[in-house]
Design an enzyme around this catalytic site. Sequence first.
Site, PDB file in Angstrom:
ATOM      1  N   HIS A  73       0.749  -0.763  -0.021  1.00 56.90           N
ATOM      2  CA  HIS A  73       0.043  -0.437   0.012  1.00 56.90           C
ATOM      3  C   HIS A  73       1.013   1.260   0.139  1.00 56.90           C
ATOM      4  O   HIS A  73       0.115   2.276   0.301  1.00 56.90           O
ATOM      5  CB  HIS A  73      -1.395  -0.111   0.474  1.00 56.90           C
ATOM      6  CG  HIS A  73      -1.815  -1.254   1.065  1.00 56.90           C
ATOM      7  ND1 HIS A  73      -2.907  -1.263   0.571  1.00 56.90           N
ATOM      8  CD2 HIS A  73      -1.430  -2.073   1.810  1.00 56.90           C
ATOM      9  CE1 HIS A  73      -3.233  -2.334   0.179  1.00 56.90           C
ATOM     10  NE2 HIS A  73      -3.615  -3.154   1.572  1.00 56.90           N
ATOM     11  N   ARG A  92     -18.544   0.019  21.055  1.00 61.22           N
ATOM     12  CA  ARG A  92     -19.476   1.206  20.984  1.00 61.22           C
ATOM     13  C   ARG A  92     -20.524   0.395  21.168  1.00 61.22           C
ATOM     14  O   ARG A  92     -22.014   0.442  22.339  1.00 61.22           O
ATOM     15  CB  ARG A  92     -19.414   2.894  20.856  1.00 61.22           C
ATOM     16  CG  ARG A  92     -19.349   3.324  21.289  1.00 61.22           C
ATOM     17  CD  ARG A  92     -19.574   3.801  22.491  1.00 61.22           C
ATOM     18  NE  ARG A  92     -20.656   4.642  23.504  1.00 61.22           N
ATOM     19  CZ  ARG A  92     -21.628   3.855  24.074  1.00 61.22           C
ATOM     20  NH1 ARG A  92     -22.189   3.224  23.953  1.00 61.22           N
ATOM     21  NH2 ARG A  92     -22.728   4.779  24.261  1.00 61.22           N
ATOM     22  N   CYS A 130     -23.722  -0.299  24.026  1.00 67.62           N
ATOM     23  CA  CYS A 130     -25.478   0.683  23.548  1.00 67.62           C
ATOM     24  C   CYS A 130     -26.648  -0.801  23.926  1.00 67.62           C
ATOM     25  O   CYS A 130     -27.605  -0.604  25.071  1.00 67.62           O
ATOM     26  CB  CYS A 130     -25.833   1.104  22.597  1.00 67.62           C
ATOM     27  SG  CYS A 130     -26.012   3.118  22.587  1.00 67.62           S
TER      28      CYS A 130
END
Lengths: 106, 262
Positions: free
Chosen positions: B81, B219, B223
């Site tokens: 890359h 995350r 929740c």
Amino acid sequence: MLLGRIQVPPSVKRGEVFEVRVIVQHPMETGFRRDYDGKLIPLHIVDRLACRYGAREVFRVELGSGIAANPYFVFPVVATDSGEMVVEWSDDRGEKGRVSAMVNVA
Amino acid sequence: MKCDFARQTAALLLASLCICLHALAADPARPVPAKNGSEFESADVRALQSDDFANPMALWVERGKAFWSRTFDGRSCAGCHGDAARSMKGVAARYPRYDASAGEVIDLSRRIDGCVVGGLGAQKLDAESDDLLGLEAYIALQSRGMPMNVSVDGPAHATWEKGRGLYFTRVGQLNLACTNCHDASWGKRLLAETISQGQPTGWPAYRLEWQRPGSLQRRLRACFNGVRAAMPPYGSPDLVALELYLAWRAQGLPMEAPGVRR
């Protein structure tokens, strides 16, 4: 080798007070927490850190278990001569870290 | 005179109706105005995020940068890359996306893992490991400030619909859907917190509560846990679908990863 970062201003005048900023990657496990099985997570903290400016020690700290993870230090230093600012630290398991930066005094 | 007034009122009513209709047609699924997660944080957390030295994520970015040039049997990320600042620019803003070789929609962490295992021949990176989060943060950083730009057409559409379905489905003992907080109540207070719009543009982020960085999946799991629902495992299709839906919902919003959250 523990990971850390240091930042000093690109150049300072002689006699000037400048800020050295250091951040160290460490979990700083307090030794008081428990895991999901209720077992105590053993203490794991950086317990000492010191900074040399040229040949002289300008900052030293002994850390306890109440410091947050990835501790961040900012302290003022008076520019005397051009030289290397070297910060070295170690944790309670004997692992060490070191970062340095060149201070250019104009 | 009276007739004039009536006509004016009618025109005004018509105009406001048009504005309402327009607002509805604009996109009922997207909060207006769209706001990044940091805008719901306190001033000190925002300051920490915008300070490239003090932002603790910088440590993980450094880690990711080191991994980028680490060689495995002569192969490295940089070997294929090149310079990440160029080759990875805007990449994170396009994920999750459909991957032909996987045959499904994958998120950035799985794409990275595919490269690490298939390209480098190295060991699979664990979810939430320092190296994986570091690489993700390093790659996301290259898209900072660029608008979210995911594709939900073609083969990705079914996943987007699944994500939308999950977003509006009530779950858990508290019986709440994502939309109940993040569309209906953003900006309001929930105890000491301001409810955010649930925009994914700052992830992976350093969460002060966790005392370390975490992925968007972590995350989202938090929740699920918060509404007392079963947490989907890392990498589950449900989480990826939600990630895609959130990314689509944030379309055009500038990326601010790696962020800092309370």
